[in-house]
Design a protein around this motif. Sequence first.
Motif, mmCIF file in Angstrom:
data_model
loop_
_atom_site.group_PDB
_atom_site.id
_atom_site.type_symbol
_atom_site.label_atom_id
_atom_site.label_comp_id
_atom_site.label_asym_id
_atom_site.label_seq_id
_atom_site.Cartn_x
_atom_site.Cartn_y
_atom_site.Cartn_z
ATOM 1 N N LEU A 153 64.896 93.870 7.150
ATOM 2 C CA LEU A 153 64.675 93.276 5.799
ATOM 3 C C LEU A 153 65.880 92.398 5.426
ATOM 4 O O LEU A 153 65.631 91.685 4.562
ATOM 5 N N ASP A 154 67.134 92.586 5.706
ATOM 6 C CA ASP A 154 68.431 92.040 5.456
ATOM 7 C C ASP A 154 68.430 90.435 5.779
ATOM 8 O O ASP A 154 68.246 90.012 7.070
ATOM 9 N N PRO A 155 68.047 89.528 4.909
ATOM 10 C CA PRO A 155 67.914 88.040 5.279
ATOM 11 C C PRO A 155 69.206 87.555 6.082
ATOM 12 O O PRO A 155 69.044 86.409 6.580
ATOM 13 N N ASN A 156 70.057 88.275 6.100
ATOM 14 C CA ASN A 156 71.523 87.729 6.866
ATOM 15 C C ASN A 156 71.719 88.323 8.206
ATOM 16 O O ASN A 156 72.314 87.983 8.846
ATOM 17 N N SER A 157 70.381 89.072 8.612
ATOM 18 C CA SER A 157 70.496 89.955 9.754
ATOM 19 C C SER A 157 69.833 88.960 10.849
ATOM 20 O O SER A 157 68.830 88.426 10.633
ATOM 21 N N HIS A 159 68.137 90.358 13.249
ATOM 22 C CA HIS A 159 66.804 90.883 13.325
ATOM 23 C C HIS A 159 65.950 91.035 12.267
ATOM 24 O O HIS A 159 64.763 91.640 12.203
ATOM 25 N N ALA A 160 66.156 90.290 11.113
ATOM 26 C CA ALA A 160 65.364 90.096 10.003
ATOM 27 C C ALA A 160 63.992 89.605 10.410
ATOM 28 O O ALA A 160 63.803 88.876 11.226
ATOM 29 N N ARG A 161 62.895 90.236 9.973
ATOM 30 C CA ARG A 161 61.548 89.891 10.013
ATOM 31 C C ARG A 161 61.391 88.313 9.624
ATOM 32 O O ARG A 161 61.733 87.824 8.579
ATOM 33 N N THR A 162 60.856 87.489 10.457
ATOM 34 C CA THR A 162 60.501 86.150 10.192
ATOM 35 C C THR A 162 58.929 85.863 10.193
ATOM 36 O O THR A 162 58.458 84.897 9.457
ATOM 37 N N ALA A 163 58.026 87.111 10.499
ATOM 38 C CA ALA A 163 56.683 87.036 10.189
ATOM 39 C C ALA A 163 56.193 88.425 10.149
ATOM 40 O O ALA A 163 56.947 89.253 10.421
ATOM 41 N N PRO A 164 54.830 88.570 9.319
ATOM 42 C CA PRO A 164 54.546 89.715 9.029
ATOM 43 C C PRO A 164 54.203 90.450 10.570
ATOM 44 O O PRO A 164 53.660 89.634 11.517
ATOM 45 N N ARG A 165 54.152 91.637 10.615
ATOM 46 C CA ARG A 165 53.865 92.402 11.982
ATOM 47 C C ARG A 165 52.542 93.118 11.837
ATOM 48 O O ARG A 165 52.025 93.669 12.614
ATOM 49 N N SER A 166 51.754 92.904 10.777
ATOM 50 C CA SER A 166 50.662 93.650 10.428
ATOM 51 C C SER A 166 49.592 93.116 9.344
ATOM 52 O O SER A 166 50.050 92.312 8.721
ATOM 53 N N GLU A 167 48.342 93.340 9.508
ATOM 54 C CA GLU A 167 47.225 93.075 8.388
ATOM 55 C C GLU A 167 48.251 93.252 6.950
ATOM 56 O O GLU A 167 48.085 92.498 6.062
ATOM 57 N N ALA A 168 48.506 94.539 6.921
ATOM 58 C CA ALA A 168 49.093 95.204 5.500
ATOM 59 C C ALA A 168 50.146 94.346 5.077
ATOM 60 O O ALA A 168 50.340 94.285 3.815
ATOM 61 N N GLU A 169 51.126 93.342 5.992
ATOM 62 C CA GLU A 169 52.218 92.930 5.495
ATOM 63 C C GLU A 169 51.686 91.405 5.042
ATOM 64 O O GLU A 169 52.764 90.718 4.379
ATOM 65 N N GLU A 174 57.277 88.327 0.212
ATOM 66 C CA GLU A 174 57.699 87.956 -1.216
ATOM 67 C C GLU A 174 58.410 89.146 -1.807
ATOM 68 O O GLU A 174 59.424 89.523 -2.265
ATOM 69 N N ASP A 175 57.511 90.352 -1.774
ATOM 70 C CA ASP A 175 57.543 91.609 -2.238
ATOM 71 C C ASP A 175 59.124 92.091 -1.266
ATOM 72 O O ASP A 175 59.890 92.739 -2.113
ATOM 73 N N ASP A 176 59.021 92.066 -0.149
ATOM 74 C CA ASP A 176 60.014 92.557 0.485
ATOM 75 C C ASP A 176 61.525 91.877 0.179
ATOM 76 O O ASP A 176 62.387 92.596 -0.020
ATOM 77 N N GLN A 177 61.607 90.714 -0.099
ATOM 78 C CA GLN A 177 62.783 89.970 -0.454
ATOM 79 C C GLN A 177 63.065 90.376 -1.853
ATOM 80 O O GLN A 177 64.424 90.676 -2.069
ATOM 81 N N LEU A 178 62.157 90.673 -2.595
ATOM 82 C CA LEU A 178 62.319 91.180 -4.137
ATOM 83 C C LEU A 178 62.902 92.481 -4.010
ATOM 84 O O LEU A 178 64.036 93.075 -4.734
#
Length: 304
Positions: A153-157, A159-169, A174-178
């Motif tokens: 989740l950390d935007p400075n990592s 390893h931060a996600r750059t794309a959703p990993r599942s349909e649910a995401e 945007e919600d993750d960032q908030l």
Amino acid sequence: MERIVLGDAEIIRVVEWQGPFAPARAIVPEVAAATWRENEQWLAPDHWEASSDSYVAALQTWVVRHRGRTVVVDTGVGNGRRRPNAPHFDQRQGDFPERLAAAGIRPEEVDVVVNTHLHADHVGWNTVERDGAWVPAFPNAVYLMPAADYAALDPNSTHARTAPRSEAERGRREDDQLMFADSIAPVRRAGQVVLWEGGHRIDDGLTLEAAPGHTPGSSVLRLTSHGERAVFVGDLLHSPVQLLHPTCNSCFCEDPAQAAASRLRILEQAAQERELVIPAHFGGPGAVEVRRAGSGFAVARWAS
């Protein structure tokens, strides 16, 4: 508010919100509609609303008092959070602090906060808003967070996600960032976060264990006291219908195969050792002892 005594530990349940949440098959897509109907006698009304075919959820926090420590397990949704892709969570205004106070829990007396994983409905009351800024809600607590979830989740990592990993995401980035900005980063800036991986010991009776799949860092908290056992499983289980079909995931599980493997492993141990299983979102009594039943599991008893 409900209390469970396990050995010399006291477990207190504080419900933030409870009710019909979404169509049942939207939450656990692989469980057939017929399965819900055939098990209506024990699923309804605490876990399933038959008239609307809705999954019933509880948003709740569990508090453990053990050996002089007060440990808060998951912190719900929180008030005043922008969650544009999650209507049940967006800009909530509830009375959770008052409910916590009614249970005799003062924020300054909390020693440890456990986030079993870093989803929006498990970290919201990590912080409160004061003078226009988000600050730790439990000023003297150590917050234990899974390192893998934090990195994702950390935007400075790197390893931060750059794309959703599942349909649910999809559409929820945007919600993750908030969520990271209002419920996680402020606690980290305050120096109260401990990131852990693999396992973490709080004391002789409380240990964290990785159970990945729902999220990369999804975990369980084990409690042992005078030979009695409980395991707080977070979102390893969303509904007790998954006891019947333990390989069936919720729509929110990011790595389905890994989530199913973790669920089977934790439930198998719970059945063998008669651990009280305490999920994050069960209605009714909220906690259950399970037994093996064919290829799945069944309710041995509900907590009382």
